[in-house]
Design a protein around this motif. Structure first.
Motif, short mmCIF file in Angstrom:
data_model
loop_
_atom_site.label_atom_id
_atom_site.label_comp_id
_atom_site.label_asym_id
_atom_site.label_seq_id
_atom_site.Cartn_x
_atom_site.Cartn_y
_atom_site.Cartn_z
N LEU A 166 0.82 -1.20 0.00
CA LEU A 166 0.00 0.00 0.00
C LEU A 166 0.86 1.26 0.00
N ILE A 167 1.92 1.26 0.81
CA ILE A 167 2.82 2.42 0.84
C ILE A 167 3.49 2.62 -0.51
N ILE A 168 3.95 1.53 -1.11
CA ILE A 168 4.60 1.63 -2.42
C ILE A 168 3.59 2.12 -3.46
N MET A 206 -9.18 -8.13 -12.70
CA MET A 206 -10.00 -7.07 -13.28
C MET A 206 -11.43 -7.55 -13.53
N MET A 207 -11.60 -8.74 -14.05
CA MET A 207 -12.94 -9.23 -14.34
C MET A 207 -13.73 -9.47 -13.06
N LEU A 208 -13.04 -9.82 -11.98
CA LEU A 208 -13.76 -10.01 -10.71
C LEU A 208 -14.22 -8.69 -10.11
N GLN A 209 -13.76 -7.57 -10.68
CA GLN A 209 -14.26 -6.28 -10.21
C GLN A 209 -15.75 -6.10 -10.53
N LEU A 210 -16.22 -6.77 -11.60
CA LEU A 210 -17.62 -6.62 -11.99
C LEU A 210 -18.59 -7.08 -10.90
N PRO A 211 -18.44 -8.31 -10.37
CA PRO A 211 -19.35 -8.66 -9.27
C PRO A 211 -19.17 -7.80 -8.03
N LEU A 212 -17.93 -7.36 -7.76
CA LEU A 212 -17.72 -6.48 -6.61
C LEU A 212 -18.40 -5.13 -6.81
N ILE A 213 -18.35 -4.62 -8.03
CA ILE A 213 -19.05 -3.37 -8.33
C ILE A 213 -20.55 -3.56 -8.18
N THR A 214 -21.06 -4.71 -8.64
CA THR A 214 -22.49 -4.98 -8.52
C THR A 214 -22.91 -5.05 -7.06
N ASP A 218 -26.78 7.36 -0.25
CA ASP A 218 -25.82 8.42 0.07
C ASP A 218 -26.10 8.99 1.44
N ASP A 219 -25.61 8.31 2.49
CA ASP A 219 -25.72 8.84 3.84
C ASP A 219 -24.40 8.57 4.56
N PRO A 220 -24.11 9.28 5.64
CA PRO A 220 -22.79 9.16 6.29
C PRO A 220 -22.44 7.75 6.72
N THR A 221 -23.39 7.01 7.30
CA THR A 221 -23.11 5.66 7.74
C THR A 221 -22.76 4.75 6.58
N THR A 222 -23.50 4.85 5.48
CA THR A 222 -23.22 4.05 4.30
C THR A 222 -21.86 4.40 3.71
N ARG A 223 -21.53 5.66 3.72
CA ARG A 223 -20.23 6.07 3.19
C ARG A 223 -19.09 5.46 4.00
N ILE A 224 -19.23 5.47 5.31
CA ILE A 224 -18.18 4.89 6.16
C ILE A 224 -18.05 3.39 5.89
N PHE A 225 -19.18 2.69 5.85
CA PHE A 225 -19.16 1.25 5.62
C PHE A 225 -18.61 0.92 4.23
N GLY A 226 -19.09 1.64 3.20
CA GLY A 226 -18.63 1.38 1.84
C GLY A 226 -17.16 1.68 1.67
N ASN A 227 -16.69 2.76 2.28
CA ASN A 227 -15.27 3.09 2.17
C ASN A 227 -14.41 2.05 2.88
N THR A 228 -14.92 1.50 3.98
CA THR A 228 -14.19 0.43 4.67
C THR A 228 -14.11 -0.82 3.79
N VAL A 229 -15.22 -1.18 3.14
CA VAL A 229 -15.21 -2.33 2.24
C VAL A 229 -14.21 -2.11 1.10
N VAL A 285 -10.56 -2.50 2.45
CA VAL A 285 -10.24 -3.90 2.76
C VAL A 285 -9.96 -4.68 1.49
N SER A 286 -10.83 -4.54 0.50
CA SER A 286 -10.62 -5.23 -0.77
C SER A 286 -9.39 -4.72 -1.50
N PHE A 287 -9.10 -3.44 -1.34
CA PHE A 287 -7.96 -2.83 -2.02
C PHE A 287 -6.64 -3.27 -1.39
N CYS A 288 -6.59 -3.31 -0.06
CA CYS A 288 -5.33 -3.57 0.63
C CYS A 288 -5.02 -5.05 0.77
N LEU A 289 -6.03 -5.89 0.99
CA LEU A 289 -5.79 -7.29 1.30
C LEU A 289 -5.99 -8.22 0.11
N VAL A 290 -7.05 -8.00 -0.65
CA VAL A 290 -7.41 -8.96 -1.69
C VAL A 290 -6.67 -8.68 -3.00
#
Length: 679
Positions: free
Chosen positions: A342-344, A445-453, A462-473, A476-481
């Motif tokens: 992630l740092i790199i 890249m192709m597995l991004q389609l189901p994740l986007i869905t 579009d509410d603050p709680t959803t934004r926090i949860f969605g940004n966390t998801v 997590v997918s960006f850093c670990l998977v």
């Protein structure tokens, strides 16, 4: 004087102080009464008195909630916790730095890199020659512009303008086919030559990545140059309200833009989308350029040091775990690698998009510098892909997504084509320089389609709680998977191909991690032993057979589901009735989609088997033919569903899948099968 100051401080802080003894005159009061006007003294006497009792103050005088409670009306700031997390993050990473130096020492060594002289020479030649394809595209467009000028002149001279316009339309279509063919050959050679030289002759992955990235960028610019000038040429021959060009283009109308200078500016400009005119800045700020270049150099050195000192040991220590499929240790390595990667990645993002592209834009006086937006705040995967790399996103939207939607494709089907195109480019960009086309980048890249869905509903809510949860998801997918797993797999493939010895066990036994992994089938007592050797690059065979083909089936299933809703055909009915087709044209389209999907299901199982078996002897050939089969099936499905020909006759355009399937069958039976039978 001291008592007055103490009293004022107490009042300002809300502390009740006992009243001073009235019998003892205050020096401040005497001075005030003797020197100040009378009205000030009157004002001072009107101040409310204070109780002399300290222990009866009513501190609990109203109902109040804790500041972290949901019932609280006050929103507290969490800057302190943010500072704490930053400090903890710094301390934890400093501990890893100390641990790394204690365990490995200094691993940074310039001379240790395998920079071959041949790599430097070929890389430099390739980097210099690839842009020549852009100037070949200029020659093609110059010839097309001459033909367009002649057509416009002939139309103006003729009395029957409508008939002449119709003849010129036919001439334009035939000429466009020749021009498109020439552009296709030119662009294809640009990409094929780059891939061939990098894959077979440039060993170092760093040099290969730079050459491959440059080749892909020039190829994309070639495509944009051809498509844009095609539309400009058409709008010149057939001016109308529908073909109205943007106002900014009026400064350089077609064909005045077909010049070497205009093309050279597009070649060097930090964009992948061709326009005859771009917004320009008034002057070049060389101080700004110098700062950005310093940032780029410093961050590049930082990336190199971090990769050599921290990422390389983690990757090297992961080889044994991957070889024996120790999933627990693999997960631990991925989590350990996630912070470093992630740092790199963040440093690379800032170095490329903020430092280098802004420096290039300043030198070129390129005005539109929105190379990215706040992707780090994305609360869905779709928002991330639309905001983190604006040059590529704008190319995909302008030249793939919008034209497909304009031709009648659904936004979902057009998005699938965008990600399919992007997945192929990602696999080329990573697999060609590392000499391992294993399909991991393509699948990622192709597995991004189901994740986007899955994350699309979060984007709509579009509410603050959803934004926090969605940004966390997202994080997590960006850093670990994503990146750590891809880095592990490609590093393992590289080490397996070029050799890596790792210790296995306390007895110092060694196991060579080879690309030719063997699985042995033994017969019962005294019978012969048959060995099937899995060749190199078999991963790409698996990627096509078990990745691309099932994904294609899933995509077609989604298309059928969406068309079923439009056709109003309820479950469990398989097809719409003839009466429904007459009443609703969408019902006929649903039937075509259902039949195309059924035909895929009838043929995909044996095709997967053919690819897997034929790949044991010809991995690259079977993967290439399998990919051609997938592309033919896409054309088959599109022609079946969206063609205007009767009874879905447009499917015949994709009938080449039968040829691919027959070839794979022959390779399986007469290639691999005959050898097994002869055994």
């Amino acid at each position: 004087m001291a008592s007055t100051s103490l009293t004022e401080a107490a009042v300002s802080t809300g502390i009740d102080m006992p009243a001073l003894d009235n019998k003892i005159p205050s020096s401040s009061k005497i001075t005030q009464s003797s020197k100040e006007p009378k009205e000030h003294t009157t004002t001072a006497l009107k101040r409310p008195g204070r109780s002399k009792y300290r222990h009866i103050a009513a501190y609990h005088s109203e109902s109040r909630n804790s500041c972290l409670s949901r019932d609280s009306t006050w929103n507290p700031s969490f800057i302190g916790f943010r500072n704490l997390m930053v400090i903890v993050l710094i301390v934890m990473n400093l501990r890893l730095v100390v641990e790394n130096f204690m365990k490995y020492g200094v691993l940074i060594c310039i001379k240790c890199h395998d920079f071959r002289k041949n790599d430097l020479i070929l890389g430099s030649m390739l980097f210099a020659l690839v842009p020549c394809h852009l100037f070949v595209a200029y020659i093609i467009e110059l010839a097309a512009a001459q033909q367009t000028r002649g057509a416009v002149g002939r139309t103006k001279k003729k009395d029957d303008v409508a008939a002449e316009a119709e003849r010129e339309q036919k001439a334009f279509q035939s000429t466009w086919r020749l021009i498109a063919f020439a552009h296709t050959i030119n662009a294809t050679l640009c990409l094929v030559v780059t891939n061939f030289v990098v894959y077979y002759y440039i060993h170092h992955p760093g040099i290969g990545t730079i050459c491959e990235l440059h080749g892909i960028i020039v190829w994309l610019k070639n495509c944009s140059y051809a498509f844009t000038n095609r539309d400009l040429r058409h709008s010149m021959l057939h001016p109308s309200e529908q073909s109205k060009i943007p106002d900014i283009y009026s400064a350089c109308p077609y064909p005045q833009n077909i010049t070497v200078g205009n093309l050279t500016y597009f070649w060097l400009a930090p964009t992948l989308v061709y326009q005859p005119v771009y917004p320009r800045t008034p002057r070049i700020r060389w101080g700004f350029v110098g700062k950005r270049l310093v940032e780029f150099v410093v961050l590049s050195v930082f990336i190199w040091l971090t990769s050599a000192q921290y990422a390389a040991p983690v990757l090297q220590n992961s080889l044994d775990k991957i070889a024996v499929l120790d999933f627990t240790s693999i997960v631990e390595r991925i989590m350990k690698l996630s912070t470093i990667s992630l740092i790199i990645w963040l440093a690379g993002f800032f170095a490329l998009f903020q430092a280098l592209l802004n420096a290039l834009a300043e030198v070129m006086r390129f005005g539109d510098r929105e190379f990215y937006s706040d992707w780090w705040n994305s609360w869905s995967l779709g928002m991330y892909w639309r905001s983190w790399n604006k040059p590529v996103y704008l190319f995909m939207k302008r030249h793939i997504f919008s034209p497909l939607v304009g031709r009648g494709w659904s936004p979902f089907a057009a998005s699938i084509m965008v990600f399919l195109f992007s997945a192929i480019l990602h696999e080329l960009l990573v697999g060609i320089p590392t000499h391992n086309l294993i399909g991991v980048a393509f699948a990622g890249m192709m597995l991004q389609l189901p994740l986007i869905t899955v994350t699309l509903p979060l984007e709509k809510m579009d509410d603050p709680t959803t934004r926090i949860f969605g940004n966390t998801v997202f994080w997590v997918s960006f850093c670990l998977v994503g990146q750590p797993l891809g880095a592990l797999l490609y590093f393992f493939a590289w080490q397996a191909k070029y050799g890596s010895v790792s210790k296995m066990g306390a007895s110092s036994r060694h196991r060579q991690v080879q690309s030719s992994l063997s699985t042995t089938s033994t017969a019962i007592e005294g019978h012969a032993m048959a060995t099937i050797t899995i060749p190199e690059n078999y991963g790409v065979v698996i990627g096509v057979a078990l990745g691309a083909i099932p994904l294609l089936s899933w995509i077609q299933g989604n298309i059928v589901g969406s068309l079923r809703k439009d056709a109003a055909v309820p479950y469990p009915h398989h097809y719409a009735t003839p009466e429904q087709c007459k009443a609703n044209p969408k019902a006929q389209k649903f039937n075509c989609a259902q039949r195309a999907h059924g035909n895929l299901m009838e043929n995909m199982s044996q095709t997967i088997l053919y690819i897997l078996i034929a790949g044991l002897k010809w991995p690259q050939a079977s993967a290439a033919i399998g990919s051609a089969w997938v592309l033919s099936r896409i054309v088959y499905t599109y022609g079946y569903i969206y063609s205007t020909k009767a009874r879905g006759a447009g499917r015949l355009y994709g009938s080449t899948f039968w040829l691919c399937q027959a070839t794979l069958w022959g390779m399986t039976v007469f290639g691999v099968g005959r050898e097994l039978l002869s055994f």
